[in-house]
Each structure stands twice: as C-alpha cells, then as structure tokens.
Scaffold this motif. Structure first.
Motif, PDB file in Angstrom:
ATOM      1  N   LEU A 104       0.837  -1.207   0.000  1.00 47.73           N
ATOM      2  CA  LEU A 104       0.000   0.000   0.000  1.00 47.73           C
ATOM      3  C   LEU A 104       0.867   1.250   0.000  1.00 47.73           C
ATOM      4  O   LEU A 104       1.755   1.397   0.852  1.00 47.73           O
ATOM      5  CB  LEU A 104      -0.906   0.013   1.228  1.00 47.73           C
ATOM      6  CG  LEU A 104      -1.712   1.295   1.466  1.00 47.73           C
ATOM      7  CD1 LEU A 104      -2.762   1.494   0.370  1.00 47.73           C
ATOM      8  CD2 LEU A 104      -2.363   1.276   2.846  1.00 47.73           C
ATOM      9  N   LEU A 105       0.602   2.157  -0.925  1.00 47.97           N
ATOM     10  CA  LEU A 105       1.269   3.454  -0.923  1.00 47.97           C
ATOM     11  C   LEU A 105       0.436   4.405  -0.080  1.00 47.97           C
ATOM     12  O   LEU A 105      -0.666   4.795  -0.461  1.00 47.97           O
ATOM     13  CB  LEU A 105       1.409   3.994  -2.343  1.00 47.97           C
ATOM     14  CG  LEU A 105       2.243   5.271  -2.455  1.00 47.97           C
ATOM     15  CD1 LEU A 105       3.714   4.980  -2.157  1.00 47.97           C
ATOM     16  CD2 LEU A 105       2.103   5.903  -3.836  1.00 47.97           C
ATOM     17  N   SER A 106       0.955   4.774   1.062  1.00 50.09           N
ATOM     18  CA  SER A 106       0.267   5.686   1.978  1.00 50.09           C
ATOM     19  C   SER A 106       1.000   7.025   1.958  1.00 50.09           C
ATOM     20  O   SER A 106       1.350   7.520   0.887  1.00 50.09           O
ATOM     21  CB  SER A 106       0.216   5.063   3.372  1.00 50.09           C
ATOM     22  OG  SER A 106      -0.525   5.850   4.267  1.00 50.09           O
ATOM     23  N   ALA A 107       1.232   7.629   3.099  1.00 51.29           N
ATOM     24  CA  ALA A 107       1.923   8.923   3.153  1.00 51.29           C
ATOM     25  C   ALA A 107       2.600   9.086   4.500  1.00 51.29           C
ATOM     26  O   ALA A 107       2.136   8.544   5.517  1.00 51.29           O
ATOM     27  CB  ALA A 107       0.950  10.079   2.930  1.00 51.29           C
ATOM     28  N   MET A 108       3.697   9.836   4.516  1.00 47.73           N
ATOM     29  CA  MET A 108       4.391  10.135   5.760  1.00 47.73           C
ATOM     30  C   MET A 108       3.421  10.787   6.742  1.00 47.73           C
ATOM     31  O   MET A 108       2.615  11.635   6.374  1.00 47.73           O
ATOM     32  CB  MET A 108       5.569  11.073   5.479  1.00 47.73           C
ATOM     33  CG  MET A 108       6.449  11.356   6.693  1.00 47.73           C
ATOM     34  SD  MET A 108       7.864  12.407   6.224  1.00 47.73           S
ATOM     35  CE  MET A 108       8.700  12.584   7.795  1.00 47.73           C
ATOM     36  N   MET A 109       3.485  10.360   7.982  1.00 43.77           N
ATOM     37  CA  MET A 109       2.622  10.851   9.046  1.00 43.77           C
ATOM     38  C   MET A 109       1.153  10.518   8.795  1.00 43.77           C
ATOM     39  O   MET A 109       0.264  11.262   9.168  1.00 43.77           O
ATOM     40  CB  MET A 109       2.800  12.365   9.244  1.00 43.77           C
ATOM     41  CG  MET A 109       4.195  12.775   9.629  1.00 43.77           C
ATOM     42  SD  MET A 109       4.669  12.057  11.237  1.00 43.77           S
ATOM     43  CE  MET A 109       6.363  12.631  11.391  1.00 43.77           C
TER      44      MET A 109
END
Length: 288
Positions: A104-109
């Motif tokens: 899964l490509l999520s995001a920092m924080m």
C-alpha cells in the motif's frame, strides 16, 4: 528466469506507478498495469506490459485486473479525501480473490489527523489478515517537475507555497518505487511499514536556490497563506476537496512533521537516497 509471482500495479500511469512497472519488468516479473486511462498506459509501456482498465468506482473492472495477481501494488486516488471509500471495495475484492500480498502506498505521518483517510485504509488492510507492506513517502521531488510546482517556476520564476520557512525531507519518486519493487519481489518485507524520506531536510527557500542553480536563473520562493494558495489551485482547476487535502499536507510541513529524516529507504535499498540537487541537475532544462 522462472516467474513465480504475478504483480498487478494500480495507478500505473502515475509518477510512482510508472516506475514500479518498469522496475518489476527489469526484475523479470510478470506485470499487469492497471489504470483508469488504459490508452495512456499503452502509449507509455507499448508492448512491454499488459494493460487493464481499473476504476475503483466500477466493480465491473475489478475481476479483469485482480483475479490474475499474486501481489498488488495499491495506489489510492491522489489528493482524494474519499480515498478510504474509494479503495476499500477493491481492496476487499483483492483479498477475496486470494491475492497473497498487498503493498500500500500511503503517506508520511499517515497516522496524523491530516491524513486520516489514508490511516483508515492502512488499518483496514492490517485488519484483513493478508500479508502486507505499507510505504509512507514524504513530499515528492517530482512535484517540482513535472508536478504542479513546475508550472509556477516556468510561468513567472516563483515558487508560491504555504510551507512557511520549515523544512521537508523531500524524496525522489524513483527511490519510493525502488522500495516498492523490493517489497513486491520478496517475502522479507511482509508486515513492515516504511517511512520514506530523502537524506536531507530543506526549506522551500533552499529548494528554490537549488532549482535556480540548475536552471541558471533566479527562482524565488514566496510563502503564501492557505487562502492565497487555495485561490492559486482553484484557478488551475483543482476541485475544492482536493485543495483541502493539499492544504493539510502543507500544514503538516509548517508543524515540522515532515522535517525528520528516516533511515528506512537506505536500509531497504542498501544505498543512500537521491539528493535534491542531483534531481535539479537532471531536470535543469525544464526550468531554464
């Protein structure tokens, strides 16, 4: 080589997706490129990879993509406040179709309130009992080219963002994709979550100076308010709900949440991340 895994790459025409497809092909894996715009993907990849239409809003497109796959690179709709509602039906379909591993490509924080929609996707994936890997990249260098910041630079030699004078550990899309390829082609990253940053943390003023040096002309950084940036984006055709997500991203920069440098990328790739100055030199002609 004997192909032991078949990988579906969603968002295959996006910045990260393109690089993931190419990296998997170089590694000798069988790949399908899934996208809402299959004609664009066919132009990008020609005959190198099979292209399949996938629209998270159309369940009729799910089977043709996911029933074939052993592993899936899962790209949520970018800048969407409805990422959870959009992507979870497909995620559940993939699990029911016996996919063995999802990256899964999520995001920092992502665990912060600003990225609650992505955190909900992460938690849903973790609760499904499937092998998974979560990637949490920081702001991409490629936003400076070919992304939305590039247009500002070309048009009037300015970078106007609501980032204040705080720092951000920019990361190159190619490095993020390289980590995704590592995760998709091995069992070593099952159950892991990686925060992906560059190896330096820059203010937007320092980033503008690096662009200036590469381009051979002065590029100024001008901090703007959220309200002014909203007007800039809406004038370029951004939808209000997308603007809200982007403003949350820059708000997290002003809170110093995106300044830290993490070692995860270096450890996975066994090399240092790319530097922003090198990225600028590679793309100098885009801003000259």
């Amino acid at each position: 080589m004997t192909v032991i895994e078949r990988v579906l790459v969603t968002g295959a025409t996006g910045k990260v997706g393109q690089e993931v497809v190419r990296g998997l092909l170089e590694a000798g894996f069988e790949v399908k490129a899934a996208t809402r715009t299959p004609d664009v993907a066919r132009e990008l990849f020609e005959d190198e990879v099979e292209v399949v239409e996938l629209n998270y809003d159309w369940a009729s497109t799910y089977d043709g993509a996911v029933t074939w796959a052993d592993r899936v690179f899962l790209m949520p709709p970018p800048f969407s406040p409805d990422a959870y509602e959009s992507i979870v039906p497909f995620l559940d379909w993939a699990v029911a179709s016996k996919v063995r591993h999802i990256v899964l490509l999520s995001a920092m924080m992502a665990e912060r309130k600003d990225h609650l929609h992505l955190r909900k996707v992460e938690l849903h994936l973790q609760d499904r009992g499937i092998e998974h890997t979560i990637l949490r990249p920081n702001l991409y260098m490629q936003n400076f080219h070919p992304g939305f910041i590039s247009q500002q630079i070309r048009e009037d030699g300015r970078i106007r963002l609501p980032a204040g004078e705080e720092r951000v550990s920019l990361v190159d899309v190619r490095d993020v994709a390289a980590v995704a390829v590592k995760a998709l082609t091995s069992k070593d990253h099952f159950g892991k979550a990686y925060t992906l940053t560059g190896e330096e943390s820059l203010t937007m003023g320092e980033a503008a100076a690096a662009v200036s040096k590469a381009a051979g002309r002065r590029i100024r950084y001008e901090p703007v308010s959220d309200e002014e940036f909203q007007r800039i984006l809406e004038a370029r055709g951004w939808r209000s709900e997308e603007v809200e997500v982007v403003l949350g991203l820059f708000g997290s920069i002003r809170r110093w949440w995106r300044a830290p440098i993490y070692p995860d990328l270096d450890r996975v790739l066994d090399r240092a991340p790319r530097f922003f100055s090198d990225f600028c030199e590679e793309n100098a002609s885009a801003w000259a």
